[in-house]
Every structure is written in C-alpha cells, then in structure tokens.
Write an enzyme that holds these catalytic residues in place. Structure first.
Site, PDB file in Angstrom:
ATOM      1  N   ARG A 122      -1.929 -13.854 -43.951  1.00 32.71           N
ATOM      2  CA  ARG A 122      -1.241 -15.251 -44.148  1.00 32.71           C
ATOM      3  C   ARG A 122       0.293 -14.735 -44.882  1.00 32.71           C
ATOM      4  O   ARG A 122       0.528 -13.903 -45.180  1.00 32.71           O
ATOM      5  CB  ARG A 122      -1.942 -15.672 -45.779  1.00 32.71           C
ATOM      6  CG  ARG A 122      -1.473 -16.835 -46.222  1.00 32.71           C
ATOM      7  CD  ARG A 122      -1.918 -18.076 -45.343  1.00 32.71           C
ATOM      8  NE  ARG A 122      -2.059 -19.377 -46.114  1.00 32.71           N
ATOM      9  CZ  ARG A 122      -1.907 -20.468 -45.677  1.00 32.71           C
ATOM     10  NH1 ARG A 122      -1.908 -20.465 -44.081  1.00 32.71           N
ATOM     11  NH2 ARG A 122      -1.868 -21.564 -46.262  1.00 32.71           N
ATOM     12  N   THR A 124      -2.752 -26.159 -36.433  1.00 30.74           N
ATOM     13  CA  THR A 124      -2.942 -24.796 -36.517  1.00 30.74           C
ATOM     14  C   THR A 124      -3.795 -24.393 -35.334  1.00 30.74           C
ATOM     15  O   THR A 124      -3.818 -25.495 -34.481  1.00 30.74           O
ATOM     16  CB  THR A 124      -3.961 -24.623 -37.897  1.00 30.74           C
ATOM     17  OG1 THR A 124      -3.134 -24.914 -38.820  1.00 30.74           O
ATOM     18  CG2 THR A 124      -4.583 -23.339 -38.090  1.00 30.74           C
ATOM     19  N   THR A 128      -1.539 -19.980 -37.774  1.00 34.40           N
ATOM     20  CA  THR A 128      -0.917 -21.099 -37.868  1.00 34.40           C
ATOM     21  C   THR A 128       0.619 -20.982 -38.224  1.00 34.40           C
ATOM     22  O   THR A 128       1.125 -19.834 -38.680  1.00 34.40           O
ATOM     23  CB  THR A 128      -1.626 -21.912 -39.283  1.00 34.40           C
ATOM     24  OG1 THR A 128      -0.834 -23.122 -39.578  1.00 34.40           O
ATOM     25  CG2 THR A 128      -1.337 -21.282 -40.459  1.00 34.40           C
ATOM     26  N   ASP A 146       2.193 -25.458 -48.237  1.00 32.01           N
ATOM     27  CA  ASP A 146       0.821 -25.353 -48.785  1.00 32.01           C
ATOM     28  C   ASP A 146       0.539 -24.951 -50.148  1.00 32.01           C
ATOM     29  O   ASP A 146      -0.715 -25.017 -50.755  1.00 32.01           O
ATOM     30  CB  ASP A 146      -0.060 -24.412 -47.636  1.00 32.01           C
ATOM     31  CG  ASP A 146      -0.721 -24.993 -46.726  1.00 32.01           C
ATOM     32  OD1 ASP A 146      -0.827 -26.290 -46.374  1.00 32.01           O
ATOM     33  OD2 ASP A 146      -1.109 -24.240 -45.591  1.00 32.01           O
ATOM     34  N   SER A 151      -6.720 -23.771 -45.710  1.00 24.47           N
ATOM     35  CA  SER A 151      -8.312 -24.127 -45.518  1.00 24.47           C
ATOM     36  C   SER A 151      -8.744 -23.485 -44.235  1.00 24.47           C
ATOM     37  O   SER A 151      -9.786 -23.721 -43.772  1.00 24.47           O
ATOM     38  CB  SER A 151      -7.987 -25.593 -45.170  1.00 24.47           C
ATOM     39  OG  SER A 151      -7.923 -26.481 -46.418  1.00 24.47           O
ATOM     40  N   GLY A 187      -6.155 -28.525 -40.807  1.00 25.36           N
ATOM     41  CA  GLY A 187      -5.528 -28.589 -42.093  1.00 25.36           C
ATOM     42  C   GLY A 187      -6.820 -28.953 -43.121  1.00 25.36           C
ATOM     43  O   GLY A 187      -7.980 -27.944 -42.802  1.00 25.36           O
TER      44      GLY A 187
END
Ligand code: GLY
Length: 575
Positions: free
Chosen positions: A111, A384, A402, A426, A456, A477
């Site tokens: 991430r 994404t 994403t 986010d 998510s 999302g």
C-alpha cells in the site's frame, strides 16, 4: 389447505408427505452442495484472470513457460500498468494474498503511505475545512507508491525465474503498444479534460483515442528497462527516484527522494476464518477488507441464506443487515496497524457478532442510526483492479492494486510513463468530526507521516475441505467487500458456476448513507417493493456497476474455471 389437511389425516399420507419432504430436503442440500457445472473458461492446469487480455496473456505465458504464480503476479501487475493505466500502475500500490500448494498462506502489503512531511490537517484550510480537490487531484494527492517494492518483494521471496524474463514481455508490450478497446476509449474521453488540466497539453493523453487505435508507451518501456537493469532501487533510490521526486515537487506535491528511499513493502498475517465448511483467507489491515468480510460471514452464518433464494428479498435483507453492522465498525476501528491499535480479538469474536445481529428480523429494516460507530461516509473511489492466478503446482495468488481514482490523481509523468495515485484521499482528511453519538470517529485513519491509508481492497482465497477452491477479488472502492462476499456466496450457497457467480447482479449497503444501491436491471421491482415495505431505502438515482470481479474456481476434478467480469474487458487465459 383443507385439501391438504384432509389428506394428512390419514397415516399413510403423513408418511408419504414426510418422505417427500425428506427427499426434497436431502436433494435440496445435495443440490446446493453439488458443484455447479462450469460456464466460464476451463483449463487443465493454470490460469490468470485480469482486467485486460494482454495482461492475462503475459501472466499465462509466464506460467506456461515454467514460472510460478508469483512470477506471473509480477508479470500481470506490470502488464496492467501498460495495458490498463486506468488502475494498473507503477505509481500506486496494492495487496496480495497467497496460498502455496502446501497450504501455507500469507499476505503482502504494498500500500502507498503518507510522505514524511504529512500532517493530520494537511488538507484543511485555516478555518479547518477540507480544501476541495487537494487530496484528490494532482501532485498534492500523491502517496508514496508501493508497487515496484511489492513486485520485487514477491519475486525475492517466491520467484522462480529471473526478473529479466518476466520484464521482457512487459517491456515489449509497452513498445509495441496496446489496442484501445471501446470501453477504454470511453474512459479516456470521459477523463481527458481532467487529465489535460492536471498534466498539461503536452501529455500523451492529449490526443483523442478511438477504439482500435494503438497506444504506445515508450517512456514507460524506458523506465521498465532501467528497472530491469538496476532492480528495485532504480525506482526508490536511482535515476527514476530522482526524476519522480523532482517531478512531483515541481507540480506542488510533497514526496521527496527520502520518502521514496524509505518505502518498504510489509508481509502481514492475513485474516483467516471459517464459514461453514469453508476456510476464508483475506487481506488484513491496513485494508479493511478481511476484517469486514469476516464480520459479515460470521453474522450471516447462523441463518441458512442458501434456502432464501438467490437475490431474494430475504437474502438481500440478511446481507444488508450484516453489511450495515460490519461497515459501522469498519469506519470507526480500522486503520494502519503499525500506527493504531485495532481490537481484532473483540471485533471478530463470534459472541460479539451474534450479539450484533440479535435485533435482526426479517420483518423490518434496522435503521443505521440505531447501529453505533463512526460518521464518516466511505468515499473511496471505484477505480481499482484485481487479478487472480493459479499455477500448475496449485499455488494461488489474489491481488488487488490501485491508483485510487480513475487514472489516480490524473497526474501523468510523461518522462517516466505512468500516472501517480491519489491515495492520500483514502485517509480521513478531517478526523475528529463527532458522530451522531458524539464519538470521535475515523481517528484510526487520520493522516500521519509514513502511515498507510485505510483500504477496502479484499483479495481473497477460499479453501473447501482443506483444499484450494476459490481465488477472488474486485475493484469498487467501498463496494469491494460486499461484491466479494456476494461472489463467494453465489458459488457456495447458491450453487452458481464461477462465471455465473461473477456475472450475477449485485447490490450494496455500507451503513451510511442508509440506503441500498442495486445494479441496473438486475433486480425485479417486486423484490424492491417488498424491501421498501419493510422500511429499506433504495437509491434509485445511483445504479452503478458494482465491481469487476475476476475469479478462479478449482473444480472437483482439479481443472480450473475462470470467472472474468463482462462489466469490463476482463479476460481469463490459461492452459
Ligand atoms: N483506493 C481504494 C481502496 O484502497 O480501497
């Protein structure tokens, strides 16, 4: 009724009726448990399902030429950056859940994270109001990208063929170019003005694209060649890092060379839970996917949803009530586990989840005001992408990756050949807004230097009877979690094939706003009327496509069935 009662008066008839009922029950259970006939692509050994044919083909070719699922993950991820710049990326991040053929499972978090200079109120003006667009558009929205660190980490730990062999076909694709599909042409047209506004008239995407045009990505090919030569550090410490940091800063953003140099992908323990005879392995925080889907499945487990009928009002009710309760917790408790304490033991305790559903009744809707925690609407964007892979040895990977928004921040670095994410959005830009109970919601997801923003994304792998059964995930999302849950239930409880499970119409509820959204045309008016009569709000103005699920099912004879979502250009390829 009288007729039935007359007959039931006779002992013989009672025996007959009980026998028929028993038969129906047994055949019903068997029917539900018997594997559905496949309707998607079937292959003997291995498969890749992704958002683009080119990416699935490159991943599948790696598998066929002796690479394993992890080599194919690297190839597919990077090929999507070429063929699907809408969401595929070098400038974003993602999560991978894996299950090796020996049953070992794990998860990788690549991430994006906040830059070192980030502050909790970086997107607020002097009055404390959110500055519109600052966390969504252009350089100020960009989080430190994790994708290259992610693929190199996967390859370091599990790769079986040299990185050059994986990168070569991706570089060749970027140089040869990608044929624009109708859906891609529509998307490029829809976002063209925004891309030009943010990236300037010199951008590659200034030229209008038509279906059938070929888009070549020479700058991206050059970046990938340098990465092939110099490895992971090219992106985080080398020429690419220097150019990227300078570009983002020149455009007014925050990311520095130091931010890039300090980025690391992190191995995480996935969320693992049982649902009836399934064992479900999904992504742990900083994604909310695994925790929320775990809560949903445990909340519905005591009810026999398989007997309610697929997409029946009762099944929609049960799921909606579980979604409502799980999302209320999701918004309040979840964030980056390296920064916040997440009470997982409590949130996933069966007694807690049963108690959560104790006021559920099929007679009427629960109101979201009556379900506590959090006030923040989930505003994550739907753009994404997900891919699923199984190799000939039985290794499986489930990856969701994403840029956040469509084409991320819309900031395209023409020199390096890729879009930058707008993942900073986010985070909760304005934590501390009290909820309806006066609780301070969303602090768990407030901004801090080097923190990862809550996601998510729900890449998931399902075992049945101890063996690999399903690999599944989707973009979408906040709708990702509910779409993945519905796909698993379609296959398991409603006995649909993998392809049918992916194609079936979907709905979504996320606690707040307190309404259900349905995909267009998929649900009869009488079902919606029944739900309305029980107090459910239905948002008729919002009927979006919900997710683009790409999944693989292992059939009882070991062959694979693909589920490629026709909502996109998604494609299953294998051998
Ligand atoms: N940006 C979408 C997600 O992480 O869930």
């Amino acid at each position: 009724m009288i007729y039935l009662r007359d007959y039931t008066d006779s002992k013989l008839s009672r025996v007959l009726i009980y026998s028929v009922l028993a038969l129906l029950l047994v055949s019903g259970i068997q029917c539900r448990r018997a594997p559905a006939n496949p309707t998607g692509l079937i292959t003997e050994k291995a498969m890749v399902v992704s958002a683009r044919e080119e990416a699935s083909a490159i991943g599948a070719a790696i598998l066929e030429s002796g690479g394993n699922a992890f080599d194919a993950m690297v190839a597919t991820e990077l090929a999507l950056a070429v063929a699907y710049p809408y969401a595929g990326n070098l400038g974003g991040g993602g999560f991978m859940v894996y299950r090796k053929s020996d049953g070992d499972v794990g998860a990788l978090d690549y991430r994006e994270k906040a830059p070192l200079s980030a502050t909790e109120d970086m997107y607020l003006d002097s009055l404390g109001n959110v500055i519109p667009g600052m966390s969504t558009n252009g350089a100020t929205a960009v989080g430190v990208p994790g994708t290259i660190a992610g693929v190199f980490e996967v390859h370091r730990k599990f790769g079986s063929i040299p990185m050059e062999r994986i990168l070569d076909p991706v570089i060749a694709l970027a140089e040869k170019g990608v044929v624009v599909t109708e859906k891609q042409a529509d998307r490029l047209e829809r976002y063209r003005d925004q891309i030009i506004e943010i990236s300037g008239e010199e951008t590659l995407f200034y030229t209008k694209c038509q279906k059938g045009d070929t888009l070549k990505y020479q700058s991206l090919a050059n970046t990938l060649k340098r990465i092939r030569e110099n490895g992971r550090d090219e992106f985080y410490r080398g020429e690419t890092a220097r150019k990227l940091a300078a570009f983002i800063q020149e455009k007014g953003g925050f990311i520095t060379e130091e931010d890039l140099a300090s980025y690391e992908a992190v191995w995480r323990q996935p969320i693992i839970f049982n649902y009836k005879d399934l064992r479900i392995i999904s992504m742990s925080p900083p994604s909310s996917g695994g925790v929320t889907i775990n809560q949903i499945f445990k909340m519905i487990e005591p009810y026999d949803i398989g007997d309610y009928g697929h997409n029946s009002a009762e099944a929609i009710q049960l799921l909606t009530e579980a979604f409502r309760r799980a999302y209320a917790d999701r918004n309040f408790y979840l964030g980056d586990p390296d920064f916040v304490e997440i009470p997982l033991d409590f949130l996933l305790q069966e007694s807690y989840l049963r108690e959560r559903m104790s006021d559920f009744t099929l007679d009427r809707a629960t109101k979201s005001e009556a379900v506590s925690h959090g006030t923040v609407e989930i505003l994550e964007s739907a753009e994404t992408t997900h891919y699923s892979i199984v190799d000939a040895m039985g290794n499986a990977v489930s990856v969701t990756t994403t840029l956040n928004g469509a084409y991320g921040s819309k900031l395209y670095c023409d020199e390096l050949g890729f879009f930058l994410n707008n993942e900073m959005d986010d985070f909760s830009s304005k934590p501390g807004v009290p909820n309806m109970f006066g609780l301070i919601g969303a602090n768990a997801n407030s901004i801090a230097p080097e923190k990862r923003m809550l996601s998510s994304m729900t890449p998931t792998i399902v075992e049945k009877d101890g063996a690999l059964w399903l690999v599944v995930g989707t973009p979408g999302g906040s709708t990702i979690i509910t779409a993945v849950a519905q796909t698993i239930l379609n296959a398991y409880e409603f006995n649909l094939s993998m392809q049918q499970s992916v194609e079936a119409p979907r709905f979504h509820h996320q606690w707040l706003p307190d309404y259900i959204i349905f995909e267009p045309d998929g649900f009869p008016e009488r079902t919606k009327d029944l739900l309305r009569s029980k107090g459910y709000e239905i948002n008729e103005e919002r009927t979006p496509v919900i997710g683009k699920v790409d999944a693989i099912r292992v059939l009882p004879d070991g062959r694979l069935e693909g589920g490629a979502d026709p909502r996109g250009d998604d494609k299953a390829i294998g051998y």
